[in-house]
Design a protein around this motif. Structure first.
Motif, PDB file in Angstrom:
ATOM      1  N   ILE A 294       0.930  -1.740   0.069  1.00  0.00           N
ATOM      2  CA  ILE A 294      -0.191   0.138   0.156  1.00  0.00           C
ATOM      3  C   ILE A 294       0.878   1.623  -0.151  1.00  0.00           C
ATOM      4  O   ILE A 294       1.561   1.560   1.323  1.00  0.00           O
ATOM      5  N   PRO A 295       1.200   2.043  -1.077  1.00  0.00           N
ATOM      6  CA  PRO A 295       1.555   3.765  -0.731  1.00  0.00           C
ATOM      7  C   PRO A 295       0.680   4.154  -0.514  1.00  0.00           C
ATOM      8  O   PRO A 295       0.156   4.301   0.013  1.00  0.00           O
ATOM      9  N   ALA A 296       1.572   4.976   0.773  1.00  0.00           N
ATOM     10  CA  ALA A 296       0.913   5.567   1.911  1.00  0.00           C
ATOM     11  C   ALA A 296       1.618   7.177   2.525  1.00  0.00           C
ATOM     12  O   ALA A 296       3.002   7.359   2.226  1.00  0.00           O
ATOM     13  N   ALA A 297       0.586   7.430   2.805  1.00  0.00           N
ATOM     14  CA  ALA A 297       1.626   9.287   2.655  1.00  0.00           C
ATOM     15  C   ALA A 297       0.483   9.829   3.767  1.00  0.00           C
ATOM     16  O   ALA A 297       0.002   9.066   4.563  1.00  0.00           O
ATOM     17  N   ALA A 298       1.258  10.927   4.300  1.00  0.00           N
ATOM     18  CA  ALA A 298       1.224  11.396   5.821  1.00  0.00           C
ATOM     19  C   ALA A 298       1.003  12.192   5.970  1.00  0.00           C
ATOM     20  O   ALA A 298       1.959  13.759   4.901  1.00  0.00           O
ATOM     21  N   ILE A 299       0.964  13.294   6.999  1.00  0.00           N
ATOM     22  CA  ILE A 299       0.035  14.455   7.773  1.00  0.00           C
ATOM     23  C   ILE A 299       0.751  14.081   8.630  1.00  0.00           C
ATOM     24  O   ILE A 299       0.075  14.356   9.894  1.00  0.00           O
ATOM     25  N   LEU A 300       2.004  15.300   8.569  1.00  0.00           N
ATOM     26  CA  LEU A 300       2.316  14.714  10.464  1.00  0.00           C
ATOM     27  C   LEU A 300       2.982  16.137  10.955  1.00  0.00           C
ATOM     28  O   LEU A 300       3.617  16.999  10.811  1.00  0.00           O
ATOM     29  N   ALA A 301       3.451  16.123  12.178  1.00  0.00           N
ATOM     30  CA  ALA A 301       3.061  16.975  13.155  1.00  0.00           C
ATOM     31  C   ALA A 301       4.822  17.063  12.802  1.00  0.00           C
ATOM     32  O   ALA A 301       5.709  16.045  12.222  1.00  0.00           O
ATOM     33  N   ALA A 302       5.995  17.896  13.231  1.00  0.00           N
ATOM     34  CA  ALA A 302       7.426  17.947  12.877  1.00  0.00           C
ATOM     35  C   ALA A 302       7.758  17.280  13.588  1.00  0.00           C
ATOM     36  O   ALA A 302       8.547  16.329  13.088  1.00  0.00           O
ATOM     37  N   ASP A 303       8.036  17.250  14.718  1.00  0.00           N
ATOM     38  CA  ASP A 303       8.394  15.840  16.181  1.00  0.00           C
ATOM     39  C   ASP A 303       7.884  14.751  14.955  1.00  0.00           C
ATOM     40  O   ASP A 303       8.898  13.270  15.497  1.00  0.00           O
ATOM     41  N   VAL A 304       6.621  14.258  14.747  1.00  0.00           N
ATOM     42  CA  VAL A 304       6.513  13.266  14.381  1.00  0.00           C
ATOM     43  C   VAL A 304       7.131  12.304  13.046  1.00  0.00           C
ATOM     44  O   VAL A 304       7.820  11.554  12.907  1.00  0.00           O
ATOM     45  N   ALA A 305       7.503  14.155  11.739  1.00  0.00           N
ATOM     46  CA  ALA A 305       7.733  13.606  11.598  1.00  0.00           C
ATOM     47  C   ALA A 305       9.515  12.980  11.339  1.00  0.00           C
ATOM     48  O   ALA A 305       9.627  12.328  10.941  1.00  0.00           O
ATOM     49  N   ALA A 306      10.012  13.669  12.043  1.00  0.00           N
ATOM     50  CA  ALA A 306      11.299  13.024  13.024  1.00  0.00           C
ATOM     51  C   ALA A 306      10.652  11.702  13.090  1.00  0.00           C
ATOM     52  O   ALA A 306      12.237  11.486  13.416  1.00  0.00           O
ATOM     53  N   ARG A 307      10.420  11.574  14.125  1.00  0.00           N
ATOM     54  CA  ARG A 307      10.315   9.778  14.233  1.00  0.00           C
ATOM     55  C   ARG A 307      10.268   8.909  13.336  1.00  0.00           C
ATOM     56  O   ARG A 307      10.550   8.046  13.687  1.00  0.00           O
ATOM     57  N   LEU A 308       9.053   8.920  12.329  1.00  0.00           N
ATOM     58  CA  LEU A 308       8.985   8.222  11.559  1.00  0.00           C
ATOM     59  C   LEU A 308       9.382   8.584   9.919  1.00  0.00           C
ATOM     60  O   LEU A 308      10.044   9.275   9.875  1.00  0.00           O
ATOM     61  N   GLU A 309      10.505   6.831  10.118  1.00  0.00           N
ATOM     62  CA  GLU A 309      11.365   6.851   8.920  1.00  0.00           C
ATOM     63  C   GLU A 309      10.995   7.545   7.849  1.00  0.00           C
ATOM     64  O   GLU A 309       9.334   7.003   7.753  1.00  0.00           O
ATOM     65  N   ALA A 310      11.217   7.517   6.976  1.00  0.00           N
ATOM     66  CA  ALA A 310      10.798   8.801   5.553  1.00  0.00           C
ATOM     67  C   ALA A 310       9.865   6.857   4.522  1.00  0.00           C
ATOM     68  O   ALA A 310       9.499   7.277   4.240  1.00  0.00           O
ATOM     69  N   THR A 311      10.782   6.166   4.989  1.00  0.00           N
ATOM     70  CA  THR A 311      10.578   4.724   4.133  1.00  0.00           C
ATOM     71  C   THR A 311       9.345   4.432   4.231  1.00  0.00           C
ATOM     72  O   THR A 311       8.490   3.242   4.054  1.00  0.00           O
ATOM     73  N   ALA A 312       8.741   4.857   5.710  1.00  0.00           N
ATOM     74  CA  ALA A 312       7.391   4.791   6.299  1.00  0.00           C
ATOM     75  C   ALA A 312       5.891   5.330   5.569  1.00  0.00           C
ATOM     76  O   ALA A 312       4.676   4.301   5.155  1.00  0.00           O
ATOM     77  N   THR A 313       6.988   6.416   4.473  1.00  0.00           N
ATOM     78  CA  THR A 313       5.761   7.225   3.769  1.00  0.00           C
ATOM     79  C   THR A 313       6.310   7.006   2.270  1.00  0.00           C
ATOM     80  O   THR A 313       6.367   8.815   2.080  1.00  0.00           O
ATOM     81  N   PRO A 314       5.951   6.039   1.616  1.00  0.00           N
ATOM     82  CA  PRO A 314       6.822   6.286   0.050  1.00  0.00           C
ATOM     83  C   PRO A 314       5.986   7.099  -0.426  1.00  0.00           C
ATOM     84  O   PRO A 314       6.530   7.198  -1.124  1.00  0.00           O
ATOM     85  N   ALA A 315       5.047   7.626  -0.064  1.00  0.00           N
ATOM     86  CA  ALA A 315       3.930   8.756  -0.981  1.00  0.00           C
ATOM     87  C   ALA A 315       3.725  10.136  -0.827  1.00  0.00           C
ATOM     88  O   ALA A 315       3.506  10.559  -1.304  1.00  0.00           O
ATOM     89  N   GLY A 316       5.242   9.885   0.715  1.00  0.00           N
ATOM     90  CA  GLY A 316       5.405  11.539   0.754  1.00  0.00           C
ATOM     91  C   GLY A 316       4.565  11.719   1.973  1.00  0.00           C
ATOM     92  O   GLY A 316       3.867  10.783   2.967  1.00  0.00           O
ATOM     93  N   ARG A 317       4.774  12.862   2.301  1.00  0.00           N
ATOM     94  CA  ARG A 317       4.654  13.528   3.640  1.00  0.00           C
ATOM     95  C   ARG A 317       4.484  15.542   3.371  1.00  0.00           C
ATOM     96  O   ARG A 317       5.429  16.036   2.957  1.00  0.00           O
ATOM     97  N   LEU A 318       3.640  15.856   4.574  1.00  0.00           N
ATOM     98  CA  LEU A 318       3.035  16.849   4.517  1.00  0.00           C
ATOM     99  C   LEU A 318       3.082  17.058   6.374  1.00  0.00           C
ATOM    100  O   LEU A 318       3.271  16.474   6.968  1.00  0.00           O
ATOM    101  N   ILE A 319       4.215  18.303   6.656  1.00  0.00           N
ATOM    102  CA  ILE A 319       4.571  18.546   7.713  1.00  0.00           C
ATOM    103  C   ILE A 319       4.076  19.427   8.418  1.00  0.00           C
ATOM    104  O   ILE A 319       3.730  20.468   7.688  1.00  0.00           O
ATOM    105  N   VAL A 320       3.448  19.260   9.791  1.00  0.00           N
ATOM    106  CA  VAL A 320       2.782  20.514  10.066  1.00  0.00           C
ATOM    107  C   VAL A 320       3.575  21.399  11.490  1.00  0.00           C
ATOM    108  O   VAL A 320       4.050  19.981  11.667  1.00  0.00           O
ATOM    109  N   PRO A 321       3.621  21.914  11.037  1.00  0.00           N
ATOM    110  CA  PRO A 321       4.687  22.921  11.978  1.00  0.00           C
ATOM    111  C   PRO A 321       4.507  22.972  14.123  1.00  0.00           C
ATOM    112  O   PRO A 321       2.973  22.546  14.470  1.00  0.00           O
ATOM    113  N   GLU A 322       5.142  22.426  14.519  1.00  0.00           N
ATOM    114  CA  GLU A 322       4.027  22.499  16.277  1.00  0.00           C
ATOM    115  C   GLU A 322       4.265  23.235  16.573  1.00  0.00           C
ATOM    116  O   GLU A 322       4.372  24.726  16.922  1.00  0.00           O
ATOM    117  N   ALA A 323       2.771  23.777  17.229  1.00  0.00           N
ATOM    118  CA  ALA A 323       2.099  24.644  18.153  1.00  0.00           C
ATOM    119  C   ALA A 323       2.432  24.783  19.438  1.00  0.00           C
ATOM    120  O   ALA A 323       0.973  24.692  20.219  1.00  0.00           O
TER     121      ALA A 323
END
Length: 374
Positions: A294-323
């Protein structure tokens, strides 16, 4: 019917671009000790102290806005030290059939003319409830049924509502701020929403990876669940891909056998509460998706994006700033609002669909809409 464009940018794209200032204006309109947000906050607090029900309702995008308001107000009520477990959400059709006995009903209706929502308001009022409404104008049919009206004055120009989702979240934020006595940081909110503009290239990449999917699954947890449901609706309205929402844990209990390499997946994970547990379970879900292809993409908070390997979301990711200065559900819901809309709009571009009329420029789908209302 929204005016037709020969191609992008459609009205939906223009609405997304306007949202940082839309949010700023709504917060200004609703603020003040005698403003509508403060009046609703006082009513909500009094209702909680009396132990009476607090229900938030709506249909479609407005229902997802209502779900977001529930998350925001529960957190604010805890912060204000109010008793009870906080508001609950009810779909408007169901709320009309089984109205609450007394208490407070908060309805969300973008233009104030949704029949099911207005029937829910009427039923709640008849059963002794105080009724509030979040809507564009106080001249709508729904406004005539409400005791308190939170007017946003921001009308969507696309039927694939974007401002119609953001506006109730901003209204809920204003009410929550009035409850806690901690003013909503309009500048931080505007900057958080504006950050989505930096994700256009990432949205394009993810859209191209997902556009050929035969079906999509959207997965979320915690305060991200309203966003997950809204993304599911947006993709079906704008890009015409059959889509389904699953809670993060629910996905892994019987749904995977129906998926394959033609199934796309989008994970939304921005909620900072219980983040360690959510990230760990999301990693396992993405690993399961990888095994199936399954091709997976994600919308992730910046901290989550740093923790999840890029290979886990091969379809790409959008990064949301921490607030971190915003309440956790506010940061999650506002942080993901424009990215989910941007991703949707770019999937529609990749598929060559016009998101604005939600396919009602096709006589079959217009007839279907008429039949549904007839």
């Amino acid at each position: 019917m929204p005016s037709r464009r020969n191609g992008p940018p459609h009205h939906m794209a223009e609405m997304i671009a306007a949202e940082p200032l839309v949010a700023f204006r709504i917060l200004e309109r609703l603020a003040g000790a005698d403003g509508p947000a403060a009046r609703l906050a006082r009513t909500l607090a009094d209702t909680a102290v009396r132990g009476e029900p607090i229900v938030v309702t709506g249909c479609g995008t407005s229902e997802h806005g209502a779900l977001g308001i529930v998350e925001i107000l529960r957190d604010a009520m805890r912060g204000a030290g109010l008793p009870g477990s906080g508001p609950v959400a009810a779909q408007a059709f169901e709320a009309a059939l089984e109205p609450q006995a007394g208490g407070l009903l908060i309805a969300v209706s973008h233009e104030g003319a949704t029949g099911a929502t207005n029937r829910a308001m009427t039923a709640a009022r008849t059963a002794g409830a105080t009724v509030a409404l979040v809507t564009v104008t106080d001249r709508s049919p729904g406004a005539a049924l409400a005791d308190i009206v939170l007017v946003t004055e921001e009308l969507d120009q696309s039927w694939c509502h974007t401002v119609g989702y953001l506006s109730p979240l901003i209204a809920g934020t204003a009410v929550g701020a009035a409850l806690t006595g901690r003013p909503a940081d309009a500048v931080t909110i505007r900057e958080l929403l504006a950050a989505a503009a930096t994700q256009a290239d990432a949205a394009d990449l993810a859209a191209r990876a997902l556009a050929a999917s035969a079906r999509l699954i959207v997965v979320a947890s915690g305060a991200d669940r309203p966003a997950g449901r809204e993304l599911t609706l947006k993709i079906e309205e704008a890009a015409w891909i059959p889509s389904a929402y699953r809670d993060l844990e629910t996905l892994l209990h019987g749904h995977l056998p129906a998926t394959d390499a033609m199934t796309g997946l989008v994970l939304v994970l921005t909620d900072r509460t219980a983040r360690d547990e959510r990230v760990a379970r999301a990693r396992q879900a993405l690993a399961a998706a990888h095994e199936i292809g399954i091709p997976a993409a994600a919308i992730l908070a910046a901290d989550v994006a740093a923790r999840l390997e890029a290979t886990a979301t091969p379809a790409g990711r959008l990064i949301v700033p921490e607030a971190p200065d915003l309440p956790a559900p506010v940061a999650a819901l506002l942080g993901s609002a424009t990215p989910l809309q941007l991703l949707t709009e770019r999937i529609a571009r990749a598929r060559g669909t016009d998101p604005d009329p939600i396919r009602r420029d096709d006589p079959r789908y217009l007839a279907a809409a008429d039949a549904a209302e007839g």
